[in-house]
Design a protein around this motif. Structure first.
Motif, PDB file in Angstrom:
ATOM      1  N   GLY A 233       0.815  -1.220   0.000  1.00  0.00           N
ATOM      2  CA  GLY A 233       0.000   0.000   0.000  1.00  0.00           C
ATOM      3  C   GLY A 233       0.841   1.259   0.000  1.00  0.00           C
ATOM      4  N   GLY A 234       2.109   1.141   0.440  1.00  0.00           N
ATOM      5  CA  GLY A 234       2.972   2.325   0.565  1.00  0.00           C
ATOM      6  C   GLY A 234       3.238   2.549   2.041  1.00  0.00           C
ATOM      7  N   SER A 237       1.157   4.873   4.570  1.00  0.00           N
ATOM      8  CA  SER A 237      -0.062   5.389   3.938  1.00  0.00           C
ATOM      9  C   SER A 237      -1.288   4.649   4.463  1.00  0.00           C
ATOM     10  CB  SER A 237       0.031   5.240   2.415  1.00  0.00           C
ATOM     11  OG  SER A 237      -1.231   5.504   1.823  1.00  0.00           O
ATOM     12  N   PRO A 239      -4.648   5.214   3.537  1.00  0.00           N
ATOM     13  CA  PRO A 239      -5.493   4.774   2.413  1.00  0.00           C
ATOM     14  C   PRO A 239      -4.855   3.621   1.640  1.00  0.00           C
ATOM     15  CG  PRO A 239      -5.274   7.165   2.428  1.00  0.00           C
ATOM     16  CD  PRO A 239      -4.292   6.632   3.421  1.00  0.00           C
ATOM     17  N   GLY A 240      -3.522   3.659   1.508  1.00  0.00           N
ATOM     18  CA  GLY A 240      -2.824   2.584   0.794  1.00  0.00           C
ATOM     19  C   GLY A 240      -2.992   1.250   1.488  1.00  0.00           C
ATOM     20  N   ARG A 279       6.235  -0.546  -9.074  1.00  0.00           N
ATOM     21  CA  ARG A 279       6.035   0.649  -8.245  1.00  0.00           C
ATOM     22  C   ARG A 279       6.665   0.398  -6.876  1.00  0.00           C
ATOM     23  NH1 ARG A 279       3.222   5.265  -8.666  1.00  0.00           N
ATOM     24  NH2 ARG A 279       2.606   6.266  -6.723  1.00  0.00           N
ATOM     25  N   LEU A 283       1.543   1.246  -3.712  1.00  0.00           N
ATOM     26  CA  LEU A 283       0.440   1.816  -4.490  1.00  0.00           C
ATOM     27  C   LEU A 283       0.265   3.310  -4.234  1.00  0.00           C
ATOM     28  CD1 LEU A 283      -2.173  -1.073  -4.021  1.00  0.00           C
ATOM     29  CD2 LEU A 283      -0.781  -0.585  -6.047  1.00  0.00           C
ATOM     30  N   LEU A 284       0.280   3.723  -2.955  1.00  0.00           N
ATOM     31  CA  LEU A 284       0.083   5.134  -2.619  1.00  0.00           C
ATOM     32  C   LEU A 284       1.262   5.691  -1.820  1.00  0.00           C
ATOM     33  CD1 LEU A 284      -3.726   5.210  -1.647  1.00  0.00           C
ATOM     34  CD2 LEU A 284      -2.671   5.638  -3.856  1.00  0.00           C
ATOM     35  N   ARG A 286       4.982   7.463  -1.087  1.00  0.00           N
ATOM     36  CA  ARG A 286       5.674   8.619  -1.664  1.00  0.00           C
ATOM     37  C   ARG A 286       6.974   8.159  -2.299  1.00  0.00           C
ATOM     38  NH1 ARG A 286       5.189  12.801   3.437  1.00  0.00           N
ATOM     39  NH2 ARG A 286       2.925  13.098   3.355  1.00  0.00           N
TER      40      ARG A 286
END
Length: 289
Positions: A233-234, A237, A239-240, A279, A283-284, A286
């Motif tokens: 998710g990051g 984060s 939301p991630g 990535r 996903l979210l 930085r």
């Protein structure tokens, strides 16, 4: 086979919400304290035992037990950070990792000593009740866990963005020295974050207990997926963590459908590797400056 895909996806979303709830606490702790909490799974196990004993000895339903267990574990997490982790780590992130790893080993072995390795479950009258959603029959316990996880994620977001404490937490996460200069008590803020992370895992335990078992090793079942969720998710984060938890739940359910129940988690780690390849920040997450 096609008629089984929708029920598998919905069941995966239900389980993914629990993964997300466990990962929310983990990513909050990482986002502010910048440490990986190796004791997270052990604290989940402790919370499961707390809910289990409240049911066995006082007859308190696991969902109602959340009213007692969640504040209790917030206090436990706060005290662990203030009394054990902060003094013993002496400000070194490497030391914090070792301290949380040591905590995990101590908690797991004490649980094994006092409660043995016997598997324990609770017998609640609604354990096998189902709810029809889009033609699929889902376990009532998982539906409750799904709704509760989404509500908690929303409340956590509101807390972090709309309260003074949330603003202090975000300030400490971005620039610790600057936060100290403007008068924020960094040690207290760290402890609140650790307490919130522990409270999240305690709530996840109360939601799991009606449909899951308790053993001293049960934390290992979830903590690896929780770490995967946080990275995917990051790191840091919220939301991630929610999105990745739901996605991994669906991937695991579809993997179990097509590959067999025991191989369902293969899909989780394939998705994890692909995410890191394309990535690396998640996903979210930085991207590094």
């Amino acid at each position: 086979m096609s008629s089984l895909i929708l029920p598998a996806v919905l069941n995966g979303l239900m389980m993914g919400a629990v993964y997300a709830l466990i990962a929310l606490g983990l990513t909050l702790i990482y986002g502010v304290l910048h440490i990986i909490n190796f004791a997270h799974g052990s604290l989940l196990m402790l919370a499961l035992y707390a809910a289990y004993f409240l049911f066995q000895h006082l007859g308190i339903d696991p969902y109602l037990a959340a009213v007692i267990v969640v504040p209790l574990f917030f206090g436990l997490g706060y005290a662990l950070q203030r009394v054990v982790i902060a003094p013993m780590s002496a400000g070194s992130e490497q030391n914090v990792l070792l301290v949380t790893l040591a905590l995990s080993l101590v908690i797991d072995n004490l649980a094994l000593y006092f409660w043995t390795s016997n598997t324990r479950t609770v017998d609640v009258p609604y354990a096998y009740n189902t709810v029809e959603v889009f033609g699929a029959y889902l376990t009532l316990g998982r539906v409750i866990a799904f709704v509760a996880a989404l509500v908690v994620a929303g409340l956590m977001w509101l807390f972090m963005t709309r309260t003074r404490t949330g603003a202090a937490i975000r300030a400490v996460a971005v620039e610790k020295r600057g936060a100290e200069i403007v008068g924020i008590d960094v040690g207290h803020t760290y402890a609140i974050c650790f307490g919130l992370g522990t409270a999240c895992v305690a709530l996840a335990a109360c939601l799991l207990l009606p449909t899951f078992y308790v053993t001293p090793q049960v934390g290992y079942t979830f903590v690896l997926v929780a770490f995967t969720t946080v990275v995917m998710g990051g790191m840091g984060s919220l939301p991630g963590a929610l999105i990745a938890g739901l996605a991994l739940g669906v991937i695991e359910a579809l993997g179990g459908l097509f590959l067999g129940e025991s191989l369902g988690q293969i899909g989780i780690f394939v998705a994890f590797i692909l995410t890191l390849l394309f990535r690396p920040s998640g996903l979210l997450g930085r991207r590094p400056a």
